[in-house]
Design a protein around this motif. Sequence first.
Motif, PDB file in Angstrom:
ATOM      1  N   PRO A  31      36.878  46.737  33.934  1.00  0.00           N
ATOM      2  CA  PRO A  31      37.610  45.522  34.371  1.00  0.00           C
ATOM      3  C   PRO A  31      37.281  44.906  35.707  1.00  0.00           C
ATOM      4  O   PRO A  31      36.557  45.478  36.471  1.00  0.00           O
ATOM      5  N   ILE A  32      37.402  43.612  35.646  1.00  0.00           N
ATOM      6  CA  ILE A  32      37.409  42.763  36.704  1.00  0.00           C
ATOM      7  C   ILE A  32      38.520  42.876  37.886  1.00  0.00           C
ATOM      8  O   ILE A  32      39.683  42.740  37.271  1.00  0.00           O
ATOM      9  N   LYS A  33      38.233  43.303  39.056  1.00  0.00           N
ATOM     10  CA  LYS A  33      39.238  43.673  40.106  1.00  0.00           C
ATOM     11  C   LYS A  33      39.641  42.425  40.665  1.00  0.00           C
ATOM     12  O   LYS A  33      38.868  41.813  41.680  1.00  0.00           O
ATOM     13  N   GLU A  55      40.926  35.738  28.558  1.00  0.00           N
ATOM     14  CA  GLU A  55      40.440  34.728  27.222  1.00  0.00           C
ATOM     15  C   GLU A  55      39.089  34.830  26.971  1.00  0.00           C
ATOM     16  O   GLU A  55      38.650  34.566  25.931  1.00  0.00           O
ATOM     17  N   ALA A  56      38.256  34.788  28.063  1.00  0.00           N
ATOM     18  CA  ALA A  56      36.827  35.065  27.663  1.00  0.00           C
ATOM     19  C   ALA A  56      36.286  36.247  27.309  1.00  0.00           C
ATOM     20  O   ALA A  56      35.200  36.591  26.682  1.00  0.00           O
ATOM     21  N   GLY A  57      37.513  37.226  27.294  1.00  0.00           N
ATOM     22  CA  GLY A  57      37.135  38.520  26.720  1.00  0.00           C
ATOM     23  C   GLY A  57      36.933  39.726  27.687  1.00  0.00           C
ATOM     24  O   GLY A  57      36.385  40.920  27.260  1.00  0.00           O
ATOM     25  N   TYR A  58      37.322  39.382  28.822  1.00  0.00           N
ATOM     26  CA  TYR A  58      37.320  40.282  30.069  1.00  0.00           C
ATOM     27  C   TYR A  58      38.431  41.160  30.155  1.00  0.00           C
ATOM     28  O   TYR A  58      39.651  40.646  29.872  1.00  0.00           O
ATOM     29  N   LYS A  59      38.523  42.636  30.754  1.00  0.00           N
ATOM     30  CA  LYS A  59      39.452  43.177  31.061  1.00  0.00           C
ATOM     31  C   LYS A  59      39.880  42.690  32.685  1.00  0.00           C
ATOM     32  O   LYS A  59      38.791  42.384  33.395  1.00  0.00           O
ATOM     33  N   VAL A  60      41.138  42.676  33.165  1.00  0.00           N
ATOM     34  CA  VAL A  60      41.311  42.129  34.320  1.00  0.00           C
ATOM     35  C   VAL A  60      42.505  43.127  35.009  1.00  0.00           C
ATOM     36  O   VAL A  60      43.342  43.716  34.408  1.00  0.00           O
ATOM     37  N   GLU A  61      42.237  43.523  36.539  1.00  0.00           N
ATOM     38  CA  GLU A  61      43.100  44.399  37.284  1.00  0.00           C
ATOM     39  C   GLU A  61      43.540  43.621  38.422  1.00  0.00           C
ATOM     40  O   GLU A  61      42.488  42.751  38.866  1.00  0.00           O
ATOM     41  N   MET A  74      35.657  44.909  49.344  1.00  0.00           N
ATOM     42  CA  MET A  74      34.710  43.916  48.311  1.00  0.00           C
ATOM     43  C   MET A  74      33.434  43.983  48.601  1.00  0.00           C
ATOM     44  O   MET A  74      32.720  43.958  47.494  1.00  0.00           O
ATOM     45  N   ALA A  75      32.916  44.379  49.777  1.00  0.00           N
ATOM     46  CA  ALA A  75      31.381  44.250  49.748  1.00  0.00           C
ATOM     47  C   ALA A  75      30.872  45.429  49.092  1.00  0.00           C
ATOM     48  O   ALA A  75      29.850  45.740  48.660  1.00  0.00           O
ATOM     49  N   GLU A  76      31.741  46.557  48.921  1.00  0.00           N
ATOM     50  CA  GLU A  76      31.214  47.814  48.368  1.00  0.00           C
ATOM     51  C   GLU A  76      31.493  47.799  46.784  1.00  0.00           C
ATOM     52  O   GLU A  76      31.303  48.680  45.978  1.00  0.00           O
ATOM     53  N   GLY A  77      32.218  46.650  46.319  1.00  0.00           N
ATOM     54  CA  GLY A  77      32.499  46.656  44.760  1.00  0.00           C
ATOM     55  C   GLY A  77      33.831  47.021  44.612  1.00  0.00           C
ATOM     56  O   GLY A  77      34.114  47.450  43.158  1.00  0.00           O
ATOM     57  N   ASP A  78      34.544  47.552  45.491  1.00  0.00           N
ATOM     58  CA  ASP A  78      35.918  48.120  44.929  1.00  0.00           C
ATOM     59  C   ASP A  78      36.892  47.021  44.651  1.00  0.00           C
ATOM     60  O   ASP A  78      37.905  47.308  43.980  1.00  0.00           O
ATOM     61  N   LEU A  79      36.595  45.774  44.917  1.00  0.00           N
ATOM     62  CA  LEU A  79      37.234  44.647  44.810  1.00  0.00           C
ATOM     63  C   LEU A  79      36.161  43.905  44.312  1.00  0.00           C
ATOM     64  O   LEU A  79      35.129  43.737  44.995  1.00  0.00           O
ATOM     65  N   ASP A  80      36.537  42.795  43.233  1.00  0.00           N
ATOM     66  CA  ASP A  80      35.335  42.073  42.603  1.00  0.00           C
ATOM     67  C   ASP A  80      35.307  40.534  43.041  1.00  0.00           C
ATOM     68  O   ASP A  80      34.476  39.793  43.305  1.00  0.00           O
ATOM     69  N   ALA A  81      36.672  39.842  43.356  1.00  0.00           N
ATOM     70  CA  ALA A  81      36.895  38.764  43.822  1.00  0.00           C
ATOM     71  C   ALA A  81      38.153  38.424  44.316  1.00  0.00           C
ATOM     72  O   ALA A  81      39.172  39.115  44.198  1.00  0.00           O
ATOM     73  N   ALA A  82      38.122  37.310  45.229  1.00  0.00           N
ATOM     74  CA  ALA A  82      39.581  36.852  46.030  1.00  0.00           C
ATOM     75  C   ALA A  82      39.565  35.396  45.610  1.00  0.00           C
ATOM     76  O   ALA A  82      38.302  34.790  46.100  1.00  0.00           O
ATOM     77  N   GLU A 262      25.462  39.406  38.419  1.00  0.00           N
ATOM     78  CA  GLU A 262      24.745  40.252  37.513  1.00  0.00           C
ATOM     79  C   GLU A 262      25.442  40.987  36.339  1.00  0.00           C
ATOM     80  O   GLU A 262      25.218  41.296  35.266  1.00  0.00           O
ATOM     81  N   LYS A 263      26.762  41.728  36.931  1.00  0.00           N
ATOM     82  CA  LYS A 263      27.355  42.364  36.102  1.00  0.00           C
ATOM     83  C   LYS A 263      28.402  41.777  34.994  1.00  0.00           C
ATOM     84  O   LYS A 263      28.525  42.078  33.710  1.00  0.00           O
ATOM     85  N   TRP A 264      28.772  40.429  35.437  1.00  0.00           N
ATOM     86  CA  TRP A 264      29.782  39.797  34.558  1.00  0.00           C
ATOM     87  C   TRP A 264      29.232  38.055  34.782  1.00  0.00           C
ATOM     88  O   TRP A 264      30.141  37.497  35.140  1.00  0.00           O
TER      89      TRP A 264
END
Length: 319
Positions: A31-33, A55-61, A74-82, A262-264
Amino acid sequence: MKTAKATVLVAMAGLFATPLAAAELGAVDEPIKLAVNEWTGQHITTLIAGHMLKEAGYKVEYITAGYQNMWPAMAEGDLDAAVEVWESNVPQGYYQLRDGGRLEDLGALGLDAREGFVYPAYMEEQCPGLPDWQALAACAANFATVETLPQGRLVDYPGEWGTPGADRMAALNLPFKAIPAGSEGALVAEFKAAQSQKTPLLAVFWQPHWAITAFDLKFTKLPEGTEACYADASAGPNPDVTGDCDFLPTRVFKAAWPGLKEKWPAAHEILTNLQLSVEQQQPLMGAVDVDGRPAEQVVAEWVAANESAWRPIVDAAIR
């Protein structure tokens, strides 16, 4: 940003910028957080972004995150975007992480964020010359109350937010007394009461906020807010002080964990191209804050009714 809940009901043609080229989906099993912060507009923006990613095919949290302290996570990847970040309120730690390559700026969201002196539109009849700020000098008595006579009354931000109204009135030599509001709710109550009775009102406020549309509020045209105005007394109309001008413009942007691209890859493209205007967002905020409808419900209604506004962006990113 200083409001509290959110929703959707307007046409949003042109909501998103045209993306560049199709990209790979990447790790669709993870999931993208997305960070969920403390105000209504951010909820709307995040839900729209999340729908597009799904809708693109991703899971989202959706992860509830404190706006000031989410950046290390976020810097550690525990959150992916704001997806709605107000530059006027980000801590210094954000810049340190960004400059160190541990956070990525995904570009402006498109909100024309603004702060300033506002008044109900009907005040232009009582104070000819508005919205020009200089008209306030001649019309100050029209804004006076018993507690401010002979000066006009300015409803300032709540005390814990500082004294931007009082400071500007003094710098511009305008005969107004600034009275702090008790809260955001108290400011809105002032607008509601003034509108119902068509009584005079001048206040410090901001957009996007549903009250701007609901109460037909107009911004006073103050001298342009520039960095020079706040650093050099000679830059504004009062040669003896700095800050004799409007608020500096606030940039609203999107930020992400650098590994997102790179991941998504396609998700990175979708979020980079996400755009939302004040005219689009404010009515949606009103649907939540005034009508009391859940943001999730309002967003769901909009995406179902306006597929042509967002579907091409998703398709272009993944095909």
